[in-house]
Motif scaffolding. Structure first.
Motif, PDB file in Angstrom:
ATOM      1  N   THR A  12      -4.291   7.200  -5.136  1.00 34.82           N
ATOM      2  CA  THR A  12      -5.684   7.589  -4.924  1.00 34.82           C
ATOM      3  C   THR A  12      -6.570   6.850  -5.913  1.00 34.82           C
ATOM      4  N   TYR A  13      -7.861   6.901  -5.671  1.00 35.44           N
ATOM      5  CA  TYR A  13      -8.819   6.281  -6.597  1.00 35.44           C
ATOM      6  C   TYR A  13      -8.753   6.951  -7.967  1.00 35.44           C
ATOM      7  N   LYS A  14      -8.417   8.205  -7.966  1.00 38.64           N
ATOM      8  CA  LYS A  14      -8.318   8.929  -9.232  1.00 38.64           C
ATOM      9  C   LYS A  14      -7.222   8.338 -10.116  1.00 38.64           C
ATOM     10  N   THR A  15      -6.095   7.984  -9.507  1.00 35.09           N
ATOM     11  CA  THR A  15      -4.990   7.368 -10.253  1.00 35.09           C
ATOM     12  C   THR A  15      -5.412   6.033 -10.851  1.00 35.09           C
ATOM     13  N   ALA A  16      -6.079   5.214 -10.032  1.00 36.57           N
ATOM     14  CA  ALA A  16      -6.522   3.902 -10.507  1.00 36.57           C
ATOM     15  C   ALA A  16      -7.539   4.035 -11.637  1.00 36.57           C
ATOM     16  N   LEU A  17      -8.453   4.995 -11.518  1.00 39.37           N
ATOM     17  CA  LEU A  17      -9.464   5.179 -12.557  1.00 39.37           C
ATOM     18  C   LEU A  17      -8.863   5.661 -13.870  1.00 39.37           C
ATOM     19  N   LYS A  25       0.831  -1.198   0.000  1.00 40.81           N
ATOM     20  CA  LYS A  25       0.000   0.000   0.000  1.00 40.81           C
ATOM     21  C   LYS A  25       0.869   1.252   0.000  1.00 40.81           C
ATOM     22  N   LYS A  51      -7.288   2.874   2.504  1.00 37.93           N
ATOM     23  CA  LYS A  51      -8.673   3.297   2.749  1.00 37.93           C
ATOM     24  C   LYS A  51      -8.741   3.987   4.108  1.00 37.93           C
ATOM     25  N   ILE A  96      -4.394   1.115  -2.554  1.00 37.92           N
ATOM     26  CA  ILE A  96      -4.836   2.400  -1.985  1.00 37.92           C
ATOM     27  C   ILE A  96      -5.159   2.213  -0.504  1.00 37.92           C
ATOM     28  N   LEU A 109      -5.888  -0.341  -7.198  1.00 35.28           N
ATOM     29  CA  LEU A 109      -6.967  -0.180  -6.225  1.00 35.28           C
ATOM     30  C   LEU A 109      -6.656  -0.906  -4.920  1.00 35.28           C
ATOM     31  N   SER A 110      -6.047  -2.068  -5.029  1.00 36.63           N
ATOM     32  CA  SER A 110      -5.733  -2.846  -3.836  1.00 36.63           C
ATOM     33  C   SER A 110      -4.624  -2.213  -3.011  1.00 36.63           C
TER      34      SER A 110
END
Length: 659
Positions: A90-95, A85, A148, A146, A143-144
């Motif tokens: 961030t989620y933005k990077t993964a998206l 991790k 949380k 990131i 995603l895994s």
């Protein structure tokens, strides 16, 4: 290992699932681009027979079916991904990987519609689909990794410091109910501040502009008048509160059983002021009442003496003033027992004053030390004992004060069931030291009369309480509950109360009040309030990063429900505090941190329709000056008449003090 799971077996299952996804995708390529593979010589009878058997399962019955199955297997494999991790992801990077991946993966089918040659189209289709697959795989893996962090966006820990508050409206014949809104986690909820037992005292704190008067004190006034309370209001900035009292009394006259009246004391505008004698002889039954009045007026004029009570040069002036008050109370049944007459008596020559005072046996023990000092020539000691009182009291010598203090339009027994009263006494911030001392005397005499059994329920409201001196306020709070006396004290900060009343007295007041409503305060006051509200269970989260792994630890811990720093930063209208309950009316959620809801438009319209305080009587300067001169003449006449009587009576002549 801590969960008993075989980590290596899980990894193998994940890898196998991912290989299955790749295998299904390769089968999709082989089936959809069979002619291209045939042209490359990459087809075999054995593989074709296997493909035929797979085709009969329905895998290729729809163009996208095999692709969806491959993608589904990939997603399942990603659920078990355990990458290192990183707090930077961030989620933005993964998206940024996943969205283009899905787009390429599913829209690549349109490549097959091109007329560029089968081989080129097939290669381009497989390449774009493969790139989309890899992008989805990369994004899913990110995603895994990131972290949380549920508390990451709550910078000031606001959601974590919320707690349930009383949402029921609890009313009784004495209660004060303030509608409010509070936050519970991410939701705004409506609540009520239910002060169901105001007789346990209400302390309203807040720096200037915090909203003490607008959000709290005005509602105490309006709701108690609507419930038929007799009332005393100390209006520091007259007529801000007095005009509210007057207009709501006009609306609620029918709530009082006896004939109620509304009175005002105002030293600046005598046309709108009633007259009242705080040393009314009917309210002074023994010499202790005179002593208490003397202590109140002198400590009100010399606030530093409050911390020095018991000192010789503090108690001596108090005894001296007590003697004068009690003499006038006994003389002709108290006909001249007013504060202006007391002031003029103090200014007499010592030989005249002591001679007249010796006529009253009860005060002789009080004045003997002064007489002995005078007769023995200890003038310096005598001046040290008396001059401080004379100098302080001389500040009250004004025609306006004499006029108000020498009349008798009403008495201070406001909670008389047969004649309930609403009394408003106004101060002036520019003359607070002089007016405050006189008003302190009014208040002390009023409290003595109010705190009695079998009287009407009453409400005592003090705005900017430290600007007056109320002797024994702690006793009033402690004992008035059984006599249905509600006390509301408005102060800016505990340090202000400590400055004017001393640390011990201020801490006692803070400790014994049952209901506290506080706006923005700082320093020790904020810390005391935070401790009083108490602690709640809050989430705690820590992040640990090393070379091989990154981990998050979560825990729960008891922390302050409303920290002192948050109390120091409250907005106007926001309040924290604690309410008290009754044995038969339990409140489990006593603490609150909310924003009181005022209907600003309705209040503005109400204030616009208010009637101004009426003119009581028409007065000119000549009337006021005549009253002033009359009092001075009366004192001189009393002295001359009594000394003449003593000189003519052999038994009394021995009491005459001569230089």
């Amino acid at each position: 290992m801590s969960t008993g799971e075989n980590e290596q077996a899980l990894r193998k299952i994940i890898d196998m699932t991912r290989w299955m996804a790749i295998f299904v995708l390769l089968l999709h390529y082989y089936y959809q681009c069979y002619s291209t593979f045939q042209g490359w010589g990459l087809t075999w009878p054995f593989s074709d027979s296997i493909l035929g058997n797979i085709t009969r399962t329905g895998l290729f019955s729809n163009f996208h079916k095999s692709k969806l199955i491959a993608l589904g297997l990939l997603v399942v494999s990603l659920f078990g991904a355990r990458g290192k991790k990183s707090e930077k992801l961030t989620y933005k990077t993964a998206l940024h990987y996943i969205i283009p991946g899905f787009t390429l993966y599913f829209l690549s089918c349109f490549i097959l519609q091109l007329y560029w040659g089968k081989t080129m189209v097939s290669v381009l289709y497989m390449a774009i689909t493969g790139i989309g697959f890899i992008l989805v795989l990369t994004g899913g893996t990110l995603l895994s990794r990131i972290i949380k962090d549920a508390l990451k966006d709550d910078i000031f820990n606001e959601e974590n410091e919320t707690f349930p508050q009383e949402e029921r409206l609890l009313e009784n014949e004495f209660s004060i109910n303030l509608p409010a809104q509070y936050q519970l986690k991410k939701k705004k909820r409506m609540s009520w501040i239910n002060i169901i037992n105001p007789f346990r005292a209400l302390l309203v704190l807040g720096t200037p502009g915090a909203g003490k008067s607008y959000f709290v004190i005005r509602h105490v006034i309006t709701q108690h008048i609507a419930k038929g309370f007799s009332m005393f209001v100390y209006d520091f900035k007259f007529p801000d509160l007095s005009i509210i009292v007057y207009n709501h009394w006009l609306k609620n006259k029918d709530k009082y059983k006896g004939k109620s009246e509304c009175y005002f004391i105002n030293f600046d505008d005598l046309t709108r002021s009633h007259r009242c004698n705080p040393l009314d002889p009917l309210g002074m039954t023994d010499i202790t009442d005179a002593a208490e009045s003397a202590r109140t007026i002198l400590l009100g004029l010399n606030r530093e003496w409050i911390k020095k009570q018991g000192d010789f040069f503090v108690e001596s002036p108090i005894n001296f003033l007590t003697a004068i008050i009690w003499f006038l109370r006994k003389y002709q049944d108290g006909e001249f027992c007013t504060l202006p007459h007391v002031l003029e008596f103090m200014q007499l020559e010592y030989d005249q004053l002591f001679t007249v005072l010796r006529l009253e046996q009860e005060v002789e023990v009080l004045i003997n030390p002064f007489i002995n000092a005078f007769l023995n020539g200890a003038v310096e000691q005598l001046e040290g004992q008396i001059a401080s009182a004379k100098v302080a009291m001389a500040r009250l010598s004004s025609p306006q004060l004499y006029y108000v203090l020498s009349g008798n339009d009403f008495t201070l027994d406001i909670n008389n069931p047969e004649a309930p009263k609403l009394v408003c006494m106004g101060n002036n911030p520019q003359k607070v030291q002089i007016y405050g001392a006189v008003l302190s005397l009014y208040v002390n005499r009023l409290v003595k009369l109010v705190n009695q059994k079998e009287k009407l329920k009453s409400s005592l409201i003090f705005d900017e309480f430290p600007t007056i001196y109320l002797n024994g306020i702690d006793s009033l709070i402690a004992t008035a509950r059984s006599n249905k006396v509600s006390t509301c004290l408005g102060i800016q900060d505990l340090s202000q109360l400590r400055k004017d009343y001393g640390r011990e007295q201020a801490d006692v007041i803070m400790g014994i009040v049952g209901n506290i409503v506080s706006g923005q305060v700082t320093g020790d006051t904020a810390k005391l309030l935070s401790d009083r509200v108490g602690r709640i269970m809050q989430d705690r989260q820590s992040l640990s990063i090393n070379r091989n792994d990154t981990s998050i630890s979560k825990s729960k811990q008891l922390e302050a429900a409303v920290p002192a720093s948050k109390i120091s930063a409250l907005s106007s209208g926001e309040f924290v505090g604690m309410v008290a309950d009754n044995p038969e009316e339990k409140i489990h959620l006593k603490a609150f941190h909310n924003e009181i809801q005022n209907d600003h438009a309705a209040l503005a319209a109400e204030e616009k329709a208010y009637q101004s305080i009426p003119i009581i009587r028409k007065i000119d300067n000549q009337m006021v000056q005549r009253n002033y001169n009359q009092i001075r003449e009366e004192v001189q006449e009393i002295v001359n008449a009594e000394i003449q009587r003593m000189m003519n009576d052999p038994e009394l002549e021995r009491l005459v003090v001569r230089k």
